[in-house]
Scaffold this active site. Structure first.
Site, PDB file in Angstrom:
ATOM      1  N   SER A  48       0.812  -1.215   0.000  1.00 16.12           N
ATOM      2  CA  SER A  48       0.000   0.000   0.000  1.00 16.12           C
ATOM      3  C   SER A  48       0.848   1.270   0.000  1.00 16.12           C
ATOM      4  O   SER A  48       0.436   2.291  -0.562  1.00 16.12           O
ATOM      5  CB  SER A  48      -0.967  -0.007   1.179  1.00 16.12           C
ATOM      6  OG  SER A  48      -0.261  -0.113   2.384  1.00 16.12           O
ATOM      7  N   CYS A  77      -7.074  -6.250  -0.058  1.00 15.28           N
ATOM      8  CA  CYS A  77      -5.871  -6.305   0.773  1.00 15.28           C
ATOM      9  C   CYS A  77      -5.176  -4.935   0.808  1.00 15.28           C
ATOM     10  O   CYS A  77      -5.770  -3.985   1.306  1.00 15.28           O
ATOM     11  CB  CYS A  77      -4.961  -7.434   0.328  1.00 15.28           C
ATOM     12  SG  CYS A  77      -3.810  -7.906   1.636  1.00 15.28           S
ATOM     13  N   ARG A 134      -0.475 -11.207   4.736  1.00 15.48           N
ATOM     14  CA  ARG A 134      -0.029  -9.979   5.443  1.00 15.48           C
ATOM     15  C   ARG A 134      -1.138  -8.909   5.347  1.00 15.48           C
ATOM     16  O   ARG A 134      -0.913  -7.771   4.950  1.00 15.48           O
ATOM     17  CB  ARG A 134       1.278  -9.480   4.832  1.00 15.48           C
ATOM     18  CG  ARG A 134       2.290  -9.049   5.874  1.00 15.48           C
ATOM     19  CD  ARG A 134       3.720  -9.247   5.406  1.00 15.48           C
ATOM     20  NE  ARG A 134       3.975  -8.564   4.152  1.00 15.48           N
ATOM     21  CZ  ARG A 134       4.228  -7.276   4.032  1.00 15.48           C
ATOM     22  NH1 ARG A 134       4.280  -6.502   5.090  1.00 15.48           N
ATOM     23  NH2 ARG A 134       4.455  -6.757   2.855  1.00 15.48           N
ATOM     24  N   HIS A 170      -7.981 -11.830  -0.617  1.00 16.09           N
ATOM     25  CA  HIS A 170      -7.642 -11.781  -2.054  1.00 16.09           C
ATOM     26  C   HIS A 170      -8.548 -12.678  -2.906  1.00 16.09           C
ATOM     27  O   HIS A 170      -8.110 -13.759  -3.322  1.00 16.09           O
ATOM     28  CB  HIS A 170      -6.212 -12.298  -2.244  1.00 16.09           C
ATOM     29  CG  HIS A 170      -5.134 -11.358  -1.844  1.00 16.09           C
ATOM     30  ND1 HIS A 170      -4.640 -10.390  -2.679  1.00 16.09           N
ATOM     31  CD2 HIS A 170      -4.423 -11.264  -0.682  1.00 16.09           C
ATOM     32  CE1 HIS A 170      -3.673  -9.726  -2.065  1.00 16.09           C
ATOM     33  NE2 HIS A 170      -3.525 -10.240  -0.857  1.00 16.09           N
ATOM     34  N   GLU A 172      -9.087 -12.601  -5.931  1.00 14.27           N
ATOM     35  CA  GLU A 172      -8.480 -12.822  -7.250  1.00 14.27           C
ATOM     36  C   GLU A 172      -7.506 -13.998  -7.240  1.00 14.27           C
ATOM     37  O   GLU A 172      -7.053 -14.423  -8.300  1.00 14.27           O
ATOM     38  CB  GLU A 172      -7.799 -11.533  -7.745  1.00 14.27           C
ATOM     39  CG  GLU A 172      -6.484 -11.166  -7.075  1.00 14.27           C
ATOM     40  CD  GLU A 172      -6.645 -10.585  -5.659  1.00 14.27           C
ATOM     41  OE1 GLU A 172      -7.767 -10.604  -5.115  1.00 14.27           O
ATOM     42  OE2 GLU A 172      -5.630 -10.137  -5.109  1.00 14.27           O
TER      43      GLU A 172
END
Ligand code: GLN
Length: 188
Positions: A48, A77, A134, A170, A172
């Site tokens: 991020s 995320c 994480r 996630h 994806e």
């Protein structure tokens, strides 16, 4: 239906693969003009801080804020951190969602885990298998935002505010397309 995926860092390719599987048109978004004619945008997982810094460098922060006022945006995320109003640290944020998040809330990379979640909005199909790497936690929802799902201990890992979505995990990285389908239904 044309969905953009912020493609400056992180696992944008996996989102694009899933969207194509569902028959959506896709676009990689790196510059403000790439937002033109999109019906929605996904901000992928990754780092991020990097996504935030590069969004500033590419002049994307304000255009993304404006886009979110009238379009669907979904952060997964690391991508869930940008839309939040508070990430408990100095970091460029879109500040468009009534959620506070904490990064790396479950510990380090080795503390990554998977969990079966109950998400009524996804309809039939049973528990949703979620992958946490994480991951951030959604510490609180307030104002217009609501929690979409929690872990058994009550911690919030998905939230929605109108057409805005944030997930700690996630979708994806799984074969289960129900979350992407749900996002497409919001983008319509
Ligand atoms: N820990 C990362 C961050 O806070 C997020 C990790 C991920 O997206 N899988 O930026």
């Amino acid at each position: 239906m044309k969905i953009g995926v912020l493609a400056i860092q992180g696992d944008f390719a996996e989102h694009i693969t899933m969207l194509k599987r569902l028959g959506a048109e896709t676009a990689e978004v790196r510059l403000p003009r790439h937002l033109d004619e999109l019906d929605g945008l996904i901000i992928p997982g990754g780092e991020s801080t990097t996504i935030g810094k590069l969004s500033v460098d590419f002049g994307l922060l304000e255009p993304l804020r404006q886009f979110g006022k009238s379009h669907a945006i979904w952060g997964t995320c690391a991508g869930a951190i940008s839309p939040s109003k508070d990430a408990r640290r100095a970091q460029p944020l879109l500040s468009i969602m009534d959620i506070t998040v904490a990064r790396n809330a479950f510990g380090r990379q080795v503390d990554s885990f998977e969990a079966d979640l109950d998400i009524p909005e996804l309809g039939e199909g049973g528990a949703y298998h979620a992958i946490f790497i994480r991951a951030p936690i959604i510490e609180s929802v307030f104002g217009e935002a609501k929690a979409l799902c929690t872990l058994p201990d009550g911690r919030i890992v998905a939230a929605q505010q109108g057409r805005l979505l944030a997930t700690s995990f996630h979708p994806e990285l799984t074969d289960d397309s129900r979350f992407h389908e749900y996002f497409l239904s919001l983008a319509k």
